[in-house]
Design a protein around this motif. Sequence first.
Motif, short mmCIF file in Angstrom:
data_model
loop_
_atom_site.label_atom_id
_atom_site.label_comp_id
_atom_site.label_asym_id
_atom_site.label_seq_id
_atom_site.Cartn_x
_atom_site.Cartn_y
_atom_site.Cartn_z
N ALA A 125 -3.16 6.83 -2.40
CA ALA A 125 -2.41 5.72 -3.21
C ALA A 125 -0.90 6.13 -2.88
O ALA A 125 -0.47 7.50 -2.74
CB ALA A 125 -2.40 5.58 -4.59
N GLY A 126 0.01 5.42 -2.84
CA GLY A 126 1.44 5.69 -2.77
C GLY A 126 1.61 5.86 -4.24
O GLY A 126 1.15 5.61 -5.24
N ASP A 309 2.13 1.20 -2.89
CA ASP A 309 2.33 1.32 -1.25
C ASP A 309 2.48 2.78 -0.88
O ASP A 309 3.61 3.06 -0.99
CB ASP A 309 3.21 0.37 -0.82
CG ASP A 309 3.10 0.09 0.73
OD1 ASP A 309 2.55 0.93 1.37
OD2 ASP A 309 3.69 -0.75 1.12
N PRO A 310 1.52 3.65 -0.04
CA PRO A 310 1.92 4.80 0.39
C PRO A 310 3.10 4.92 1.54
O PRO A 310 3.26 5.92 1.86
CB PRO A 310 0.87 5.30 1.07
CG PRO A 310 -0.03 3.93 1.61
CD PRO A 310 0.36 3.19 0.45
N ILE A 311 3.50 3.65 1.89
CA ILE A 311 4.68 3.61 2.93
C ILE A 311 4.13 4.56 4.33
O ILE A 311 4.97 5.48 4.51
CB ILE A 311 5.91 3.65 2.63
CG1 ILE A 311 6.24 3.45 1.06
CG2 ILE A 311 7.12 3.55 3.43
CD1 ILE A 311 7.52 3.57 0.38
N ALA A 312 2.97 4.23 4.70
CA ALA A 312 2.42 5.06 5.84
C ALA A 312 3.24 5.51 7.02
O ALA A 312 3.42 6.38 7.60
CB ALA A 312 0.91 4.47 6.20
N LEU A 342 -8.48 1.66 -3.54
CA LEU A 342 -7.09 1.21 -4.04
C LEU A 342 -6.80 -0.30 -3.80
O LEU A 342 -6.61 -0.96 -4.74
CB LEU A 342 -6.09 2.17 -3.58
CG LEU A 342 -4.44 1.34 -3.53
CD1 LEU A 342 -4.10 1.78 -5.41
CD2 LEU A 342 -3.57 2.07 -3.03
N ASN A 343 -7.40 -0.73 -2.69
CA ASN A 343 -7.03 -1.97 -2.10
C ASN A 343 -7.92 -3.03 -3.05
O ASN A 343 -7.80 -3.97 -3.51
CB ASN A 343 -7.16 -2.24 -0.71
CG ASN A 343 -6.01 -1.86 0.12
OD1 ASN A 343 -4.91 -1.93 -0.62
ND2 ASN A 343 -6.20 -1.44 1.14
N GLU A 344 -9.16 -2.33 -3.19
CA GLU A 344 -10.35 -2.98 -4.06
C GLU A 344 -9.72 -3.46 -5.50
O GLU A 344 -9.81 -4.79 -6.02
CB GLU A 344 -11.53 -2.34 -4.33
CG GLU A 344 -12.71 -2.88 -4.65
CD GLU A 344 -14.00 -1.99 -4.91
OE1 GLU A 344 -14.72 -2.24 -5.90
OE2 GLU A 344 -14.22 -1.24 -3.96
N LEU A 345 -9.22 -2.36 -6.01
CA LEU A 345 -8.66 -2.32 -7.49
C LEU A 345 -7.56 -3.43 -7.56
O LEU A 345 -7.22 -4.18 -8.49
CB LEU A 345 -8.35 -1.16 -7.89
CG LEU A 345 -9.57 -0.16 -8.35
CD1 LEU A 345 -9.20 1.23 -8.52
CD2 LEU A 345 -10.22 -0.80 -9.54
N LEU A 346 -6.65 -3.11 -6.50
CA LEU A 346 -5.40 -3.96 -6.45
C LEU A 346 -5.79 -5.41 -6.26
O LEU A 346 -5.29 -6.53 -6.89
CB LEU A 346 -4.41 -3.41 -5.36
CG LEU A 346 -3.72 -2.32 -5.38
CD1 LEU A 346 -2.88 -1.92 -3.88
CD2 LEU A 346 -2.74 -2.32 -6.34
N LYS A 347 -6.69 -5.89 -5.40
CA LYS A 347 -7.23 -7.19 -5.27
C LYS A 347 -7.74 -7.71 -6.46
O LYS A 347 -7.54 -8.89 -6.82
CB LYS A 347 -8.18 -7.20 -3.91
CG LYS A 347 -8.57 -8.57 -3.63
CD LYS A 347 -9.50 -8.60 -2.36
CE LYS A 347 -9.93 -10.01 -1.92
NZ LYS A 347 -10.77 -9.97 -0.92
N GLN A 351 -2.99 -8.03 -7.24
CA GLN A 351 -1.56 -7.42 -6.67
C GLN A 351 -1.96 -7.41 -5.17
O GLN A 351 -3.17 -7.27 -4.56
CB GLN A 351 -1.43 -6.30 -7.32
CG GLN A 351 -1.37 -6.02 -8.83
CD GLN A 351 -0.57 -4.52 -9.04
OE1 GLN A 351 0.12 -4.01 -8.53
NE2 GLN A 351 -1.28 -4.03 -10.15
N PRO A 352 -0.79 -7.24 -4.14
CA PRO A 352 -0.86 -7.21 -2.89
C PRO A 352 -1.64 -5.90 -2.32
O PRO A 352 -1.41 -4.80 -3.27
CB PRO A 352 0.57 -7.33 -2.39
CG PRO A 352 1.27 -7.80 -3.67
CD PRO A 352 0.64 -7.41 -4.75
N THR A 353 -2.41 -5.98 -1.58
CA THR A 353 -3.04 -4.94 -0.80
C THR A 353 -2.08 -4.11 0.10
O THR A 353 -0.86 -4.44 0.35
CB THR A 353 -4.33 -5.19 -0.05
OG1 THR A 353 -3.92 -6.21 0.77
CG2 THR A 353 -5.38 -5.70 -0.78
N VAL A 354 -2.49 -2.85 0.38
CA VAL A 354 -1.62 -2.04 1.10
C VAL A 354 -2.25 -1.54 2.42
O VAL A 354 -3.43 -1.73 2.63
CB VAL A 354 -1.10 -0.71 0.37
CG1 VAL A 354 -0.38 -1.15 -1.04
CG2 VAL A 354 -2.24 0.08 -0.03
#
Length: 361
Positions: A125-126, A309-312, A342-347, A351-354
């Motif tokens: 995660a970021g 967002d980890p700003i990869a 993380l994206n599963e939880l954000l969705k 919230q927007p996925t990263v």
Amino acid sequence: MSSRALRALALATAAVAATTALAACGSDDDGNKKAGTTAGADAEATTLKLGYFPNITHAPALVGVSKNLFKDALTGTELQTQTFNAGPAALEALLSGAIDATYIGPNPAINGWVKSNGQALKVIAGSTSGGAGLVVKDTIAGPADLKGKKIATPQLGNTQDVALRAWLKQNGLNADTNGGGDVSILPQENATAVQAFAQGAIDGAWVPEPSLSKMLLESKGKLLVDEATLWPNQQFVTTHLIVSQKFLKEYPGTVKKLLKGHIAAVKYINDNNADAQKAANAQIEALTGKALKEDILTAAFKNLKFTNDPIASSLYTSAQHAEEVGLLKKVDLKGIYHLGPLNELLKADGQPTVSDAAAAS
């Protein structure tokens, strides 16, 4: 089969089942008892050892601990915490198994990936963007004035150290790892650098918040470089959350609950900024014995963005910078991110996925 034989078979089957259940609830080779479901995506541990720094750049950790957001999310798992001054020390703790996960800067995470041939950790995660830069004496007007000067960074190879070395090189200045070259870079703890700058023992420092605001407001320093101005959209990863691959593999259910607490902390900061500042400051006081002054706390928070967002893309660029200044051999970072949970939880939270993608070329 006789009724006696059937009864014997039933008893034997029950004994095997009981033995298997006991084994599943036993300790693993680290002495960490497995709790609840012990296989598959829901496997959990009884203890999670989390690292973070007593810095505002680690506000999601500070707030998450202070507000019991991790504790609430980690049902059935005890949270144990340990604090560090800089990334390399936190990384060593993760590599040795002293901690299971930690908030950390990008460059130590990259170094850990390299040291372990991609086997030790994952970025999950970021956390924080921004809040770092080069503060100098008022008499220094530009890069040329830094020749012969002493500039501090938190630790050799940490995120700010790499940023300074890359910026110096881009401006035609060199600095070796022994404090020599055009500019003498001195590894110092943030608190030491702040004090040294106030006393005139160093000419400046590339530091994260709140040290940056302390040097500006308390010692009348000059912000020569705001690191945000060096990045696309003024966004770069200052802090992200990593976990050991061993812990992730054995206890994915616990990692997912850690992420749930992390998301809650980021959301709390962004929705309740004033109270989040107080909570973060209270945690800093509890850890260091001294709270930040109100003006420094406010200034530091204004310089930071807290994000999942980890700003990869900035991580890949940081690796390139470390290569260019001789602190890192060329590295393949493919696979360093594990953003599915993380994206599963954000969705699920709307919230927007990263993404783990590099910047578009």
